[in-house]
Motif scaffolding. Structure first.
Motif, PDB file in Angstrom:
ATOM      1  N   SER A  26      69.810   6.291  -9.555  1.00 51.63           N
ATOM      2  CA  SER A  26      70.288   4.911  -9.686  1.00 51.63           C
ATOM      3  C   SER A  26      69.151   3.932  -9.952  1.00 51.63           C
ATOM      4  O   SER A  26      69.337   2.720  -9.841  1.00 51.63           O
ATOM      5  N   ILE A  27      67.966   4.456 -10.309  1.00 49.01           N
ATOM      6  CA  ILE A  27      66.836   3.578 -10.606  1.00 49.01           C
ATOM      7  C   ILE A  27      66.284   3.868 -11.996  1.00 49.01           C
ATOM      8  O   ILE A  27      66.366   4.995 -12.504  1.00 49.01           O
ATOM      9  N   ASP A  28      65.753   2.848 -12.610  1.00 47.32           N
ATOM     10  CA  ASP A  28      65.044   2.956 -13.881  1.00 47.32           C
ATOM     11  C   ASP A  28      63.590   2.627 -13.579  1.00 47.32           C
ATOM     12  O   ASP A  28      63.228   1.461 -13.415  1.00 47.32           O
ATOM     13  N   PRO A 181      70.689  -5.742  -2.572  1.00 44.70           N
ATOM     14  CA  PRO A 181      71.742  -5.339  -1.637  1.00 44.70           C
ATOM     15  C   PRO A 181      71.227  -4.423  -0.534  1.00 44.70           C
ATOM     16  O   PRO A 181      70.399  -3.532  -0.774  1.00 44.70           O
ATOM     17  N   ASP A 182      71.713  -4.642   0.677  1.00 43.86           N
ATOM     18  CA  ASP A 182      71.318  -3.805   1.812  1.00 43.86           C
ATOM     19  C   ASP A 182      71.638  -2.341   1.563  1.00 43.86           C
ATOM     20  O   ASP A 182      70.937  -1.453   2.049  1.00 43.86           O
ATOM     21  N   ALA A 183      72.688  -2.082   0.818  1.00 47.24           N
ATOM     22  CA  ALA A 183      73.089  -0.700   0.539  1.00 47.24           C
ATOM     23  C   ALA A 183      72.027   0.041  -0.265  1.00 47.24           C
ATOM     24  O   ALA A 183      71.968   1.275  -0.240  1.00 47.24           O
ATOM     25  N   PHE A 184      71.178  -0.704  -0.973  1.00 46.66           N
ATOM     26  CA  PHE A 184      70.077  -0.081  -1.704  1.00 46.66           C
ATOM     27  C   PHE A 184      68.793  -0.066  -0.882  1.00 46.66           C
ATOM     28  O   PHE A 184      68.024   0.892  -0.924  1.00 46.66           O
ATOM     29  N   PHE A 188      66.194   3.112  -0.027  1.00 50.16           N
ATOM     30  CA  PHE A 188      64.911   2.905  -0.700  1.00 50.16           C
ATOM     31  C   PHE A 188      63.768   3.038   0.307  1.00 50.16           C
ATOM     32  O   PHE A 188      62.784   3.756   0.071  1.00 50.16           O
ATOM     33  N   ASN A 189      63.903   2.375   1.426  1.00 45.39           N
ATOM     34  CA  ASN A 189      62.878   2.434   2.458  1.00 45.39           C
ATOM     35  C   ASN A 189      62.754   3.839   3.036  1.00 45.39           C
ATOM     36  O   ASN A 189      61.647   4.330   3.318  1.00 45.39           O
ATOM     37  N   GLU A 190      63.883   4.516   3.207  1.00 44.30           N
ATOM     38  CA  GLU A 190      63.878   5.891   3.714  1.00 44.30           C
ATOM     39  C   GLU A 190      63.179   6.825   2.729  1.00 44.30           C
ATOM     40  O   GLU A 190      62.465   7.752   3.129  1.00 44.30           O
ATOM     41  N   ALA A 191      63.371   6.578   1.436  1.00 42.55           N
ATOM     42  CA  ALA A 191      62.727   7.405   0.418  1.00 42.55           C
ATOM     43  C   ALA A 191      61.206   7.258   0.480  1.00 42.55           C
ATOM     44  O   ALA A 191      60.464   8.251   0.379  1.00 42.55           O
ATOM     45  N   LEU A 192      60.724   6.025   0.652  1.00 41.55           N
ATOM     46  CA  LEU A 192      59.284   5.798   0.756  1.00 41.55           C
ATOM     47  C   LEU A 192      58.716   6.479   1.996  1.00 41.55           C
ATOM     48  O   LEU A 192      57.637   7.089   1.953  1.00 41.55           O
ATOM     49  N   LYS A 193      59.441   6.392   3.100  1.00 37.79           N
ATOM     50  CA  LYS A 193      59.026   7.053   4.334  1.00 37.79           C
ATOM     51  C   LYS A 193      58.918   8.553   4.132  1.00 37.79           C
ATOM     52  O   LYS A 193      57.940   9.190   4.557  1.00 37.79           O
ATOM     53  N   GLY A 254      62.537 -10.082   2.874  1.00 36.83           N
ATOM     54  CA  GLY A 254      63.939 -10.154   2.488  1.00 36.83           C
ATOM     55  C   GLY A 254      64.781  -9.069   3.109  1.00 36.83           C
ATOM     56  O   GLY A 254      65.913  -8.835   2.693  1.00 36.83           O
ATOM     57  N   LEU A 255      64.245  -8.367   4.107  1.00 33.23           N
ATOM     58  CA  LEU A 255      65.007  -7.288   4.731  1.00 33.23           C
ATOM     59  C   LEU A 255      66.175  -7.852   5.535  1.00 33.23           C
ATOM     60  O   LEU A 255      66.037  -8.896   6.147  1.00 33.23           O
TER      61      LEU A 255
END
Length: 255
Positions: A26-28, A181-184, A188-193, A254-255
């Motif tokens: 879902s990312i470019d 959106p919070d749903a993203f 996203f943060n979990e992926a970086l972790k 912006g979290l």
């Protein structure tokens, strides 16, 4: 979601986490030099990006959207001033055109920490070959690897900032120019972790760029990815010095 990120070695764990995560489809994602990341966010070509923190005051509605960054607790290793002679004897200094943060940090340190005023020169491709004699240069990223063997003097800008302020430093942060959106944000943060936690495995997948370059030390000692409380304080101090007015991290989150 259109994302721009720095293409350097130090971003590999973060990119690995993103590309291995459920949000990869879902990312470019585009990889650019830091200055281009900043430009894409400024012009709206990207929804969010890993950008040099010095550009944050210029981005309308800038929001720091992640707990992860490109930072250092002291010695960053791949951001510094290279020269053939001591910094206090330099007459000229090339400023790396790849990152506004490193240029801004160099100016702050020269003025307020070292109390020096060499002539500052805009750099272009090939400028590293012009470093020599009384001419030094700020160099960042992967191009620094091996330069300590080429030049007699190296001033690590992460360490210089620490000596100046007794604080860590944040070179790049994940920033958006609108509300995400919070749903993203959560995945996203979990992926970086996940990417940061995968560093021990990444050691087996990445080639050492130089025989004398210690990948493990670089990823675990030099670069620190958590945007923790000391780094937030450092970010406030640095941006305050750039803008001439108080900056509070809470205003940027912006979290």
């Amino acid at each position: 979601m259109t994302i721009t990120a720095v293409s350097y070695l130090n971003t590999k764990p973060l990119l690995y986490g993103l590309l291995q995560s459920p949000i990869a489809n879902s990312i470019d994602l585009s990889l650019d030099i830091p200055s281009m990341c900043a430009q894409k966010l400024l012009t709206g070509e990207a929804d969010l990006g890993l950008v040099p923190v010095a550009v944050i005051p210029d981005i309308p509605n800038a929001r720091i959207i992640s707990d992860y960054c490109i930072g250092t607790n002291r010695y960053v290793k791949t951001v510094g001033i290279y020269a053939d002679q001591p910094i206090e004897t330099l007459t000229d200094l090339y400023l790396d055109h790849h990152s506004r943060t490193s240029v801004a940090l160099s100016k702050v340190l020269l003025r307020d920490h070292w109390k020096l005023s060499p002539r500052l020169l805009p750099a272009s491709d090939g400028y590293i070959d012009k470093i020599g004699g009384s001419v030094g240069g700020v160099v960042i990223g992967d191009r620094t690897i091996g330069l300590e063997e080429r030049f007699a003097y190296f001033y690590d800008l992460g360490n210089a900032w620490y000596e100046f302020k007794q604080l860590p430093f944040v070179f790049a942060a994940w920033v958006s120019n609108r509300k995400i959106p919070d749903a993203f944000l959560q995945p996203f943060n979990e992926a970086l972790k996940t990417g940061v936690e995968a560093i021990p495995q990444l050691m087996y997948l990445l080639n050492t760029p130089n025989d004398h370059f210690d990948l493990e030390q670089y990823f675990t000692k030099n670069i620190n990815y958590e945007l923790d409380a000391p780094k937030k304080q450092a970010l406030e101090v640095f941006l305050g010095m750039l803008t001439g007015k108080p900056v509070r991290h809470q205003e940027l989150v912006g979290l």
